[in-house]
Design an enzyme around this catalytic site. Structure first.
Site, PDB file in Angstrom:
ATOM      1  N   LYS A 171       0.823  -1.205   0.000  1.00 57.22           N
ATOM      2  CA  LYS A 171       0.000   0.000   0.000  1.00 57.22           C
ATOM      3  C   LYS A 171       0.867   1.268   0.000  1.00 57.22           C
ATOM      4  CE  LYS A 171      -3.531  -2.431   2.672  1.00 57.22           C
ATOM      5  NZ  LYS A 171      -4.452  -2.265   3.826  1.00 57.22           N
ATOM      6  N   TYR A 221     -12.514  -2.762  -2.524  1.00 56.84           N
ATOM      7  CA  TYR A 221     -12.977  -2.773  -1.137  1.00 56.84           C
ATOM      8  C   TYR A 221     -14.504  -2.759  -1.055  1.00 56.84           C
ATOM      9  CZ  TYR A 221      -8.277  -2.178   0.825  1.00 56.84           C
ATOM     10  OH  TYR A 221      -6.966  -2.368   1.208  1.00 56.84           O
ATOM     11  N   ASN A 233      -1.409  -0.170   7.283  1.00 53.85           N
ATOM     12  CA  ASN A 233      -0.867  -1.469   7.698  1.00 53.85           C
ATOM     13  C   ASN A 233      -0.087  -2.167   6.576  1.00 53.85           C
ATOM     14  OD1 ASN A 233      -2.992  -2.183   6.102  1.00 53.85           O
ATOM     15  ND2 ASN A 233      -4.163  -3.226   7.691  1.00 53.85           N
ATOM     16  N   HIS A 257      -2.005  -5.456   1.763  1.00 49.95           N
ATOM     17  CA  HIS A 257      -3.287  -6.150   1.648  1.00 49.95           C
ATOM     18  C   HIS A 257      -3.005  -7.534   1.093  1.00 49.95           C
ATOM     19  CE1 HIS A 257      -7.400  -7.164   0.517  1.00 49.95           C
ATOM     20  NE2 HIS A 257      -6.858  -7.625  -0.597  1.00 49.95           N
ATOM     21  N   GLU A 270     -10.216 -10.566  -6.866  1.00 48.32           N
ATOM     22  CA  GLU A 270      -9.288  -9.435  -6.806  1.00 48.32           C
ATOM     23  C   GLU A 270      -8.211  -9.476  -7.888  1.00 48.32           C
ATOM     24  OE1 GLU A 270      -7.778  -9.564  -2.803  1.00 48.32           O
ATOM     25  OE2 GLU A 270      -9.680  -8.980  -1.921  1.00 48.32           O
TER      26      GLU A 270
HETATM   27  P1  CMP Z   1      -6.911  -4.599   4.321  1.00 52.21           P
HETATM   28  O1  CMP Z   1      -6.430  -5.928   4.766  1.00 52.21           O
HETATM   29  O2  CMP Z   1      -6.427  -4.079   3.019  1.00 52.21           O
HETATM   30  O3  CMP Z   1      -8.508  -4.607   4.322  1.00 52.21           O
HETATM   31  C1  CMP Z   1      -9.299  -3.467   4.576  1.00 52.21           C
HETATM   32  C2  CMP Z   1      -8.501  -2.300   5.015  1.00 52.21           C
HETATM   33  O4  CMP Z   1      -9.238  -1.296   5.685  1.00 52.21           O
HETATM   34  C3  CMP Z   1      -7.469  -2.743   6.047  1.00 52.21           C
HETATM   35  O5  CMP Z   1      -6.482  -3.530   5.445  1.00 52.21           O
HETATM   36  C4  CMP Z   1      -7.042  -1.408   6.615  1.00 52.21           C
HETATM   37  O6  CMP Z   1      -6.138  -0.702   5.778  1.00 52.21           O
HETATM   38  C5  CMP Z   1      -8.378  -0.677   6.630  1.00 52.21           C
HETATM   39  N1  CMP Z   1      -9.035  -0.794   7.932  1.00 52.21           N
HETATM   40  C6  CMP Z   1      -9.519  -1.899   8.516  1.00 52.21           C
HETATM   41  N2  CMP Z   1     -10.062  -1.619   9.722  1.00 52.21           N
HETATM   42  C7  CMP Z   1      -9.900  -0.285   9.905  1.00 52.21           C
HETATM   43  C8  CMP Z   1     -10.235   0.607  10.940  1.00 52.21           C
HETATM   44  N3  CMP Z   1     -10.878   0.195  12.035  1.00 52.21           N
HETATM   45  N4  CMP Z   1      -9.918   1.892  10.791  1.00 52.21           N
HETATM   46  C9  CMP Z   1      -9.291   2.323   9.674  1.00 52.21           C
HETATM   47  N5  CMP Z   1      -8.946   1.520   8.639  1.00 52.21           N
HETATM   48  C10 CMP Z   1      -9.238   0.229   8.759  1.00 52.21           C
END
Ligand code: CMP
Length: 134
Positions: free
Chosen positions: A9, A49, A112, A115, A126
């Site tokens: 990301k 998403y 984070n 993905h 995806e």
């Molecule tokens: P990802 O695994 O890509 O799937 C959905 C994404 O939404 C996740 O990683 C985070 O980047 C984001 N995400 C998930 N939970 C939260 C949260 N509580 N607050 C903000 N972003 C979130």
């Protein structure tokens, strides 16, 4: 052989962690079958998403995922979907176990770094979103 989609990301690209993260997957023995640097459009964010569109954090998530380039890749290997999810760690970097990518490099539930498809159905949906041409 099973395949999964990973996205490094915008925070991973910005922090110049692309090589460090990819190295972990390659060291594990997984194969990179396709890879590209791209910017995610709002439309692609919405498709990718789709399951999070109604979540309160979606507007922030869209801002973040469209804020800079990402690296998308298809990884291949035995049980690659589960293997990669374990290597990535739980969503929130604050809670992710040490030794996982998020556990070692993230302090955030949003920023984070990676993905990874969470099921065979997700991978099947995806991968064509990012590599429809392959
Ligand atoms: P990802 O695994 O890509 O799937 C959905 C994404 O939404 C996740 O990683 C985070 O980047 C984001 N995400 C998930 N939970 C939260 C949260 N509580 N607050 C903000 N972003 C979130």
């Amino acid at each position: 052989m099973e395949q999964t989609l990973i996205l490094l990301k915008p925070d991973a690209v910005e922090r110049q962690l692309v090589g460090a993260v990819l190295r972990r997957f390659e060291n594990k023995g997984l194969r990179i079958k396709a890879m590209k640097l791209l910017s995610i459009t709002p439309e692609l964010a919405q498709q990718h998403y789709a399951e999070h569109l109604q979540k309160p954090f979606y507007p922030q998530l869209k801002e973040y995922i469209t804020s800079g380039p990402v690296v998308a890749a298809v990884l291949e290997g035995p049980e690659v979907i589960a293997v990669v999810r374990r290597m990535v760690g739980v969503t929130n970097g604050l809670e992710a176990a040490a030794g996982t990518i998020r556990g070692d490099y993230s302090l955030s539930s949003q920023r984070n770094l990676v993905h990874a498809s969470d099921s065979p159905e997700a991978a099947k949906r995806e991968i064509p979103l990012f590599f429809g041409d392959t």
